[in-house]
Design a protein around this motif. Structure first.
Motif, PDB file in Angstrom:
ATOM      1  N   TYR A   1      30.546  47.076  54.043  1.00 47.13           N
ATOM      2  CA  TYR A   1      31.594  46.104  54.348  1.00 47.13           C
ATOM      3  C   TYR A   1      31.018  44.897  55.070  1.00 47.13           C
ATOM      4  O   TYR A   1      31.273  43.751  54.731  1.00 47.13           O
TER       5      TYR A   1
ATOM      6  N   ASN B   1      37.058  38.926  51.118  1.00 49.03           N
ATOM      7  CA  ASN B   1      37.939  39.795  50.334  1.00 49.03           C
ATOM      8  C   ASN B   1      37.166  40.914  49.653  1.00 49.03           C
ATOM      9  O   ASN B   1      37.638  42.054  49.603  1.00 49.03           O
ATOM     10  N   ALA B   2      35.970  40.569  49.143  1.00 51.99           N
ATOM     11  CA  ALA B   2      35.174  41.598  48.471  1.00 51.99           C
ATOM     12  C   ALA B   2      34.791  42.692  49.464  1.00 51.99           C
ATOM     13  O   ALA B   2      34.835  43.885  49.136  1.00 51.99           O
TER      14      ALA B   2
ATOM     15  N   LYS C   1      36.458  43.573  52.116  1.00 57.69           N
ATOM     16  CA  LYS C   1      37.646  44.378  52.379  1.00 57.69           C
ATOM     17  C   LYS C   1      37.910  45.342  51.226  1.00 57.69           C
ATOM     18  O   LYS C   1      38.223  46.501  51.422  1.00 57.69           O
ATOM     19  N   LYS C   2      37.754  44.804  50.011  1.00 60.49           N
ATOM     20  CA  LYS C   2      38.030  45.614  48.840  1.00 60.49           C
ATOM     21  C   LYS C   2      37.107  46.839  48.811  1.00 60.49           C
ATOM     22  O   LYS C   2      37.560  47.975  48.621  1.00 60.49           O
TER      23      LYS C   2
ATOM     24  N   VAL D   1      38.767  50.506  49.037  1.00 59.88           N
ATOM     25  CA  VAL D   1      38.709  51.361  47.847  1.00 59.88           C
ATOM     26  C   VAL D   1      37.901  52.624  48.138  1.00 59.88           C
ATOM     27  O   VAL D   1      38.318  53.730  47.793  1.00 59.88           O
TER      28      VAL D   1
ATOM     29  N   TRP E   1      35.389  48.141  43.206  1.00 53.98           N
ATOM     30  CA  TRP E   1      34.811  47.390  44.325  1.00 53.98           C
ATOM     31  C   TRP E   1      33.396  46.919  44.038  1.00 53.98           C
ATOM     32  O   TRP E   1      32.946  45.912  44.565  1.00 53.98           O
TER      33      TRP E   1
ATOM     34  N   ASP F   1      32.649  43.349  42.589  1.00 49.57           N
ATOM     35  CA  ASP F   1      32.956  42.312  43.570  1.00 49.57           C
ATOM     36  C   ASP F   1      31.958  42.286  44.711  1.00 49.57           C
ATOM     37  O   ASP F   1      31.850  41.302  45.432  1.00 49.57           O
TER      38      ASP F   1
ATOM     39  N   ASP G   1      41.594  45.328  37.185  1.00 45.79           N
ATOM     40  CA  ASP G   1      41.871  44.708  38.486  1.00 45.79           C
ATOM     41  C   ASP G   1      43.311  44.245  38.573  1.00 45.79           C
ATOM     42  O   ASP G   1      43.977  44.436  39.584  1.00 45.79           O
TER      43      ASP G   1
ATOM     44  N   ASN H   1      46.183  45.672  40.920  1.00 42.75           N
ATOM     45  CA  ASN H   1      46.892  44.728  41.778  1.00 42.75           C
ATOM     46  C   ASN H   1      48.386  44.917  41.676  1.00 42.75           C
ATOM     47  O   ASN H   1      49.096  44.986  42.672  1.00 42.75           O
TER      48      ASN H   1
ATOM     49  N   VAL I   1      48.311  47.380  44.816  1.00 41.54           N
ATOM     50  CA  VAL I   1      48.165  46.424  45.916  1.00 41.54           C
ATOM     51  C   VAL I   1      49.475  45.722  46.224  1.00 41.54           C
ATOM     52  O   VAL I   1      49.927  45.682  47.365  1.00 41.54           O
TER      53      VAL I   1
END
Lengths: 100, 165, 633
Positions: free
Chosen positions: C154, C168-169, C171-172, C176, C240, C243, C560, C564, C568
């Motif tokens: 992370y 964001n990547a 976090k993803k 995940v 993930w 990204d 994705d 989403n 999400v």
């Protein structure tokens, strides 16, 4: 021989007079003086008991009270002087900076 | 003789304090208290405490009250301060003072017997007092000296004018 | 010397600590020196311990060093203890060795970055977490390393956190993998409840002693595998990894090759008795691996971003490792992990070198013909591509062949067919990458061309080392057809992975399988050659013919978007509703309410605070009277 109770009653009277003076008077110096009166009333009681109980310890305490009173008077008067320099007054009701 | 002396000194003492309550001039107040404390010193003498009596007159009536008078002169208020206006706190304090009298007398009543007892014939000599002070009470005695030094320094620092002023 | 193996994880940790505290004030040269030295020292100790391990008898495996009691509650205790056995040895050497090379490469790659010391702090910490994961002797401590890797990934994916996409990547990746970790944690709980100990030796004893029923084994194995799916980016939690390209390229190399994604495979291999016991779980592992291998490879076909292609290829290759585990050939899976570490980090670092040369360009459509400008990077990349494609006598060939052979031998023909299909696709997309990037006509942006330059030696030398290992690393696991005694890797791992399912095929069948492997690899390469060199218009014709297929692949099956919409969005909407109604009204109301109550009572009580000494004295007097009265009556 004067009975010890006489001294004690005198001590009570002095103490009460000190309390009354504290509430009646409005300038810091006289209020401070009334506190001294109350202290002396206490001293009198101590010495009266010292004689009644035939012990010297009461007198020693009085000795200490007098020294502490001297220290207290020095600092207290310095504070009063400082207040007077800054606010040009020593009326106790003018001192209300701590009002909530 | 002793009774007469006691009542005389007691009346002087109480009278001076009552005078202080009614007087508006702080300088008079202080002088009246000098009188009261001197009389109290006499009473201490009657209680067979000669050393304390002398200390009372020298330190209290002498040194401390002179300090007060110095300060009063430095402050130098022209007009005296009138007594408290009629306020509910005055009445409340009067009531409380009365209750306090009653309580104190009640408290004393039980010990009257002890106080009228025979003790105290011998005069507590300054020598005995000194012995006690420098043996049993040595530490408190020394600590008091530190206290007085601290008070001295504190008072000077408080009142000293700051340089930039 | 083997006793000091427990130092292996702690050297990078120490270095990370020092950098975290003093990093800002230390000179760059010192930072890079210390960070690399710590990992290198770990690598040296790993190698020394490894040779020590060879000398002692197999009965004394695993070596266990218990440092202190970590958790003690009633009869349940967990020690902070590390272990060293063949499996840990292989992993420790791969992690610290490849990690070291990536550290050195980073010195050149991150040279101009302002977060230099922060970068190496994280990188060291990452290495520590992974080493802890592979060396812990109980599953709880392993979980600590497991989460540590997640945390560091992370931090590193979101290293350039000023960029929205990077944050964001990061976090993803974190969220995940967390879904999978839930399963892993549940698995650990079940192990506690039913086996009563978290030590691997005790778990293995319980399993081989028959204390675990098959149903329970299936349950635990599947829950643990859920964690592995998240960490190792398998269907359905692979989203993930592509990204994760937002981080610096060496980090991608580290995540893809040495640390993080291989954790899942390691875990399955570590718990191999459990998966062997539960046939269902093993089948699930194999099928998910096989499907992922093909599925990810199809997505790699159409991507134009050089790093994304590599990311999907990682997902696909990890799928192969899981095929190996699923058919019971754990050592084959480990073997692929080991060879993959070399060629995948080689590919990533070469890609980084290409990016470096083109000032950060990632789009393959704007490359082409780079062969003559990058005389060192090109052969390195080519070696990596050949190795991953499975051309004979490079490392990838041996490991992939071992997996497919075992799949066939265990009669999992469906998995085998998927694996072969994946192999064609792998060869195809890797050579598509090569042809588009290094061959053909130049499609460079003019300003990028101006700065075109080969990378400094600090970056190219690591490439050389990795290329060397990509070629030779496979020779320690030569297939049985070349000689029974030659598969040294298998034999080394045997004490940990008792070969239960390894079936030996006849020599003819094995030759046939090898020939098929070679044929599909060459076929894939040839196809790429036709598509992108000989008839460059072919891809466009195909697009025109099957526009929907292309669109589907190019948009990565819209997974994705589906995630989403399905997961999400509802969560975000629900959170907003809760925020509006509960947080703002109830919680904030309670907090503000208590504050205003306090304020109000303060206001009321402050009337007592007149500031006049007389009033205070009055209260004092009142108190004295009360006290005296209490004493009297």
């Amino acid at each position: 021989m004067i009975p010890g109770s006489y001294f004690f009653i005198l001590s009570v009277i002095l103490f009460i007079l000190g309390v009354i003076a504290f509430f009646v008077k409005r300038d810091l110096i006289t209020q401070f003086l009334s506190i001294e009166v109350m202290l002396n009333a206490g001293n009198l009681a101590f010495i009266a008991f010292a004689r009644a109980l035939n012990s010297l310890h009461g007198q020693v305490i009085v000795f200490f009270i007098i020294t502490v009173a001297a220290a207290e008077a020095a600092v207290g008067l310095a504070i009063i002087l400082l207040i007077f320099r800054q606010k040009k007054t020593i009326k106790s009701e003018d001192m209300n900076l701590m009002k909530g | 003789m002793a009774h007469f002396l006691f009542f005389l000194l007691a009346i002087v003492c109480v009278g001076a304090v009552v005078g202080m309550i009614f007087s508006r001039n702080q300088a008079y107040n202080a002088l009246l208290l000098v009188l009261a404390f001197a009389a109290l010193g006499g009473i201490f003498g009657l209680l067979s405490a000669p050393f304390i009596a002398v200390v009372q007159i020298i330190i209290y009536a002498g040194a401390i009250m002179v300090l007060f008078i110095f300060v009063i002169m430095m402050i130098n208020l022209r007009e005296g301060i009138p007594p408290e206006k009629k306020k509910w706190t005055i009445y409340l304090s009067a009531v409380l003072a009365f209750i306090l009298i009653v309580e104190l007398i009640l408290a004393a009543r039980g010990s009257f017997q002890a106080l009228t007892g025979p003790g105290g014939e011998e005069i507590a000599s300054p020598k005995a007092l000194g012995k006690l002070l420098f043996t049993e009470y040595l530490y408190p005695f020394e600590i008091t000296s530190i206290l007085i030094i601290a008070a001295l320094v504190g008072a000077i620092i408080l009142v000293k004018k700051k340089e930039e002023e | 010397m083997t006793e000091i193996f427990w130092l292996i994880p702690f050297l990078p940790l120490l270095s990370s600590f020092i950098l975290a505290i003093f990093g800002r004030t230390l000179p760059k040269k010192y930072i890079s020196f210390q960070a690399c030295l710590a990992v290198f020292a770990s690598f040296i100790i790993s190698v020394i311990s490894f040779f020590g391990l060879l000398k002692i008898s197999q009965e004394s495996y695993p070596l266990i060093k218990s440092l202190f009691t970590w958790i003690a509650s009633g009869s349940f205790t967990i020690n902070f203890s590390l272990q060293f056995d063949p499996l840990s040895a292989v992993m420790a050497m791969v992690v610290s060795g490849v990690g070291f090379i990536i550290h050195v490469y980073s010195v050149g790659y991150m040279d101009k970055d302002k977060g230099y010391s922060r970068y190496f702090t994280y990188l060291n910490l990452f290495t520590f977490a992974m080493l802890l994961l592979v060396m812990s002797s109980n599953i709880v401590l392993m979980f600590v390393g497991w989460e540590g890797v997640g945390l560091c990934s992370y931090l590193l994916i979101g290293f350039w956190f000023e960029k929205d996409s990077a944050a964001n990547a990061g976090k993803k990746a974190f969220i995940v993998t967390r879904i999978g970790d839930l399963g892993f944690l549940l698995g650990i709980f079940f192990i506690f409840v039913h086996i009563g100990s978290a030590e691997f030796t005790a778990i293995n004893q319980a399993i081989s002693g028959g204390a675990v029923t098959q149903g329970l084994a299936t349950l635990i194995a599947l829950l643990l595998f859920m964690g592995a799916v998240g960490k190792s980016a398998q269907i359905p939690l692979y989203v993930w990894l592509p990204d994760a390209m937002e981080g610096p390229t060496p980090v991608s190399a580290l995540i893809h090759a040495a640390t993080m994604v291989t954790a899942g495979v390691y875990m399955v291999c570590r718990m191999n008795l459990l998966y062997t016991l539960s046939g269902t779980a093993a089948l699930v592992v194999g099928v998910i691996g096989a499907v992922t291998a093909v599925y990810a490879a199809t997505m790699a076909l159409t991507q134009n971003d050089i790093k994304r292609v590599l990311a999907y290829s990682t997902i696909s290759q990890i799928g192969y490792m899981f095929i190996g585990c699923g058919v019971g050939a754990y050592s084959a899976g480990m073997f692929h992990l080991y060879t993959h570490a070399f060629f995948k980090s080689l590919l990533f670092l070469s890609a980084g070198s290409v990016m470096h040369a083109l000032s950060g360009e990632l789009d393959m459509r704007k490359m082409g013909g780079l062969r003559k400008y990058l005389p060192f990077t090109y052969p390195a990349f080519l070696i990596g591509a050949i190795a991953i494609a499975g051309v004979p006598f490079l490392s990838g060939f041996f490991s992939k062949d071992a997996i497919l052979t075992q799949a066939f031998a265990n009669k999992q023909y469906f998995i085998w067919i998927l694996g072969v299909l994946g192999a064609i696709l792998t060869a195809f997309y890797m050579f598509r990458l090569i042809f588009l990037t290094f061959q053909g006509e130049e499609r460079l942006e003019p300003e990028a061309k101006e700065h075109l330059h080969e990378s400094p030696p600090v970056m190219t030398i690591p490439l050389g080392i990795l290329a060397f290992f990509s070629i030779i690393a496979g020779f320690i696991g030569v297939p049985a057809v070349f000689g029974e005694k030659l598969n040294w890797f298998n034999k080394f791992l045997e004490p940990v992975m008792r070969p239960g399912h390894e079936v030996h095929l006849s020599i003819q069948t094995e030759w046939l399988l090898i020939i098929i492997s070679v044929a599909v690899a060459l076929f894939g390469i040839y196809l790429a050659y036709i598509f992108y060199i000989k008839k460059p218009q072919t891809p466009h014709q195909l697009n025109a013919k099957f526009p929907y297929v292309y669109k589907l692949l190019y948009n990565k099956y819209y997974v994705d978007e589906i995630y989403n919409a399905v997961f999400v969005k509802p969560v975000v909407r629900g959170s907003e509703i809760v925020y509006d109604n509960f947080d703002l009204k109830v919680i904030d109301g309670a907090v503000n309410g208590s504050a205003s109550v306090t304020g109000l009572s303060g206001k009321i009580l402050s009337y007592l605070q007149t500031g006049l000494i007389k009033d205070y004295a009055l209260v004092f007097l009142f108190g004295v009277i009360l006290f005296l009265g209490y004493l009297l009556f």
